[in-house]
Design a protein around this motif. Sequence first.
Motif, PDB file in Angstrom:
ATOM      1  N   TRP A 113       0.852  -1.214  -0.155  1.00 45.09           N
ATOM      2  CA  TRP A 113       0.014   0.005  -0.020  1.00 45.09           C
ATOM      3  C   TRP A 113       0.889   1.190  -0.017  1.00 45.09           C
ATOM      4  CZ3 TRP A 113      -0.353   4.187   3.220  1.00 45.09           C
ATOM      5  CH2 TRP A 113      -1.461   4.953   2.892  1.00 45.09           C
ATOM      6  N   SER A 114       1.946   1.272   0.841  1.00 47.76           N
ATOM      7  CA  SER A 114       2.909   2.505   0.969  1.00 47.76           C
ATOM      8  C   SER A 114       3.538   2.684  -0.418  1.00 47.76           C
ATOM      9  CB  SER A 114       3.848   2.279   1.979  1.00 47.76           C
ATOM     10  OG  SER A 114       3.505   1.884   3.299  1.00 47.76           O
ATOM     11  N   VAL A 115       4.229   1.816  -0.958  1.00 54.41           N
ATOM     12  CA  VAL A 115       4.637   2.018  -2.375  1.00 54.41           C
ATOM     13  C   VAL A 115       3.643   2.449  -3.392  1.00 54.41           C
ATOM     14  CG1 VAL A 115       5.839   0.819  -4.303  1.00 54.41           C
ATOM     15  CG2 VAL A 115       6.664   0.389  -1.908  1.00 54.41           C
ATOM     16  N   ASN A 116       2.598   1.872  -3.354  1.00 58.12           N
ATOM     17  CA  ASN A 116       1.674   2.468  -4.388  1.00 58.12           C
ATOM     18  C   ASN A 116       0.652   3.527  -4.101  1.00 58.12           C
ATOM     19  OD1 ASN A 116       2.228   0.240  -6.009  1.00 58.12           O
ATOM     20  ND2 ASN A 116       0.398  -1.001  -5.663  1.00 58.12           N
ATOM     21  N   ASN A 117       1.163   4.237  -2.861  1.00 55.76           N
ATOM     22  CA  ASN A 117       0.577   5.474  -2.615  1.00 55.76           C
ATOM     23  C   ASN A 117       1.320   6.476  -2.264  1.00 55.76           C
ATOM     24  OD1 ASN A 117      -2.720   5.151  -2.022  1.00 55.76           O
ATOM     25  ND2 ASN A 117      -1.814   3.287  -1.604  1.00 55.76           N
ATOM     26  N   GLY A 118       2.602   6.390  -2.870  1.00 51.78           N
ATOM     27  CA  GLY A 118       3.586   7.513  -2.894  1.00 51.78           C
ATOM     28  C   GLY A 118       4.375   7.443  -1.482  1.00 51.78           C
ATOM     29  N   GLN A 119       4.723   6.376  -0.652  1.00 52.93           N
ATOM     30  CA  GLN A 119       5.394   6.477   0.527  1.00 52.93           C
ATOM     31  C   GLN A 119       6.511   5.548   0.595  1.00 52.93           C
ATOM     32  OE1 GLN A 119       3.945   8.804   2.847  1.00 52.93           O
ATOM     33  NE2 GLN A 119       2.242   9.447   1.868  1.00 52.93           N
ATOM     34  N   VAL A 120       7.254   5.499  -0.371  1.00 42.83           N
ATOM     35  CA  VAL A 120       8.347   4.697  -0.552  1.00 42.83           C
ATOM     36  C   VAL A 120       9.258   5.326   0.467  1.00 42.83           C
ATOM     37  CG1 VAL A 120      10.259   4.047  -1.984  1.00 42.83           C
ATOM     38  CG2 VAL A 120       7.742   4.274  -2.900  1.00 42.83           C
ATOM     39  N   VAL A 121       9.614   6.289   0.730  1.00 37.44           N
ATOM     40  CA  VAL A 121      10.538   6.925   1.665  1.00 37.44           C
ATOM     41  C   VAL A 121      10.291   6.396   2.849  1.00 37.44           C
ATOM     42  CG1 VAL A 121      11.620   8.938   2.553  1.00 37.44           C
ATOM     43  CG2 VAL A 121      11.559   8.789   0.122  1.00 37.44           C
ATOM     44  N   GLU A 122       9.042   6.803   3.538  1.00 40.52           N
ATOM     45  CA  GLU A 122       8.737   6.477   4.805  1.00 40.52           C
ATOM     46  C   GLU A 122       8.712   4.936   4.965  1.00 40.52           C
ATOM     47  OE1 GLU A 122       5.020   7.129   8.144  1.00 40.52           O
ATOM     48  OE2 GLU A 122       5.037   8.375   6.147  1.00 40.52           O
ATOM     49  N   ALA A 123       8.574   4.468   3.779  1.00 40.69           N
ATOM     50  CA  ALA A 123       8.408   2.817   3.958  1.00 40.69           C
ATOM     51  C   ALA A 123       9.832   2.159   4.241  1.00 40.69           C
ATOM     52  CB  ALA A 123       7.992   2.083   2.809  1.00 40.69           C
ATOM     53  N   SER A 124      11.239   2.945   3.492  1.00 37.24           N
ATOM     54  CA  SER A 124      12.219   2.367   3.745  1.00 37.24           C
ATOM     55  C   SER A 124      12.851   2.883   5.079  1.00 37.24           C
ATOM     56  CB  SER A 124      13.053   3.348   2.609  1.00 37.24           C
ATOM     57  OG  SER A 124      13.246   4.657   2.905  1.00 37.24           O
ATOM     58  N   LEU A 125      12.272   4.027   5.685  1.00 29.09           N
ATOM     59  CA  LEU A 125      12.730   4.260   6.806  1.00 29.09           C
ATOM     60  C   LEU A 125      12.260   3.151   8.041  1.00 29.09           C
ATOM     61  CD1 LEU A 125      13.639   6.255   9.096  1.00 29.09           C
ATOM     62  CD2 LEU A 125      11.114   7.427   9.230  1.00 29.09           C
ATOM     63  N   GLY A 126      11.297   2.530   7.793  1.00 35.67           N
ATOM     64  CA  GLY A 126      10.763   1.210   8.654  1.00 35.67           C
ATOM     65  C   GLY A 126      11.762   0.307   8.750  1.00 35.67           C
ATOM     66  N   TYR A 127      12.404   0.018   7.569  1.00 36.45           N
ATOM     67  CA  TYR A 127      13.353  -1.001   7.415  1.00 36.45           C
ATOM     68  C   TYR A 127      14.811  -0.602   7.942  1.00 36.45           C
ATOM     69  CZ  TYR A 127       9.796  -3.750   5.224  1.00 36.45           C
ATOM     70  OH  TYR A 127       8.774  -4.324   5.196  1.00 36.45           O
TER      71      TYR A 127
END
Length: 315
Positions: A74-88
């Motif tokens: 959901w994050s990737v397909n809704n323009g939240q790739v940077v915040e998703a990367s922060l999770g890892y």
Amino acid sequence: MWGLVPLFWPLLKPSGAVEILAHRMVWSLLVVGLALLALRRWSWLPELIRSPRKLGLITVAAAVISVNWGLYIWSVNNGQVVEASLGYFINPLVTIALGVLVLKERLRPAQWTAVGVGFAAVVVLSVGYGRLPWISLTLAFSFAIYGLVKKKVNLGGLESLAAETAVQFLPALGFLLFLGTRGTLSFGAHGAGHAALLAATGVVTAVPLICFGAAAIRVPLSTLGLLQYLAPVFQFLLGVVYFHEAMPPERWAGFSLVWLALTILSWDALRTARRSRAAVEAAGRETAPVPAAARETAAAPPATAAAPQPVTDPA
């Protein structure tokens, strides 16, 4: 592969994140089942079936990783790739915190420092976002809990994924059939290429994990841990450079603190590994049997003052 996967999920549009997640569960079981069949690795299955505790832990792991997978898509397909990367990026810090809280592990001073810097990073990012970075925190905590549960199950990567996707399979298949009865299933409705991409979610899930399992027995653990930072680095770069997501100064400040925490953590891990290796080697030399010639030399009368002294190996 894990670092480049944000390029894959947008290809599956117009499928929604939940439908993509369901396809991922169904096709992953098929791919992993074929891999286990080819490798003839089924001996773990009877023991797992006979252990209600392990089956319960596998069910928990399947539920937690479902949250992780679904939110990431959901994050990737809704323009939240940077915040998703922060999770890892912050996942190792969360894992350490869980080790203290759940397993009662004791931290070294450098680890405490890294966790403290990581907490400061979350505060800075919360101020920058105007909210808690909930995507990052959910991804980090779900994956950390997943790792903790897998540690207690103690199954190989491929076997564990097979068991988890077996738990996920029926609910996922039921959801896809439900979408089909409503006429909202995207599989097959957008051409053969789109259907093939949805089926490829199983390959995208299984192949990196199989490669990771193969690397784990060939590469030192310290090296493997450092290499795992490549995935969020690639994800972050894709978010900024390819997807052109905004990076205001306060977000750069928060990420810089996270990277500082990870640098401290990596330095401490490498230093500890080096010291442990040196201690093991020293203990091995002390317990090694003394050669017969050396015993005879030790029993001989003392040499004269002019005799050369033995040279000690500095290692």
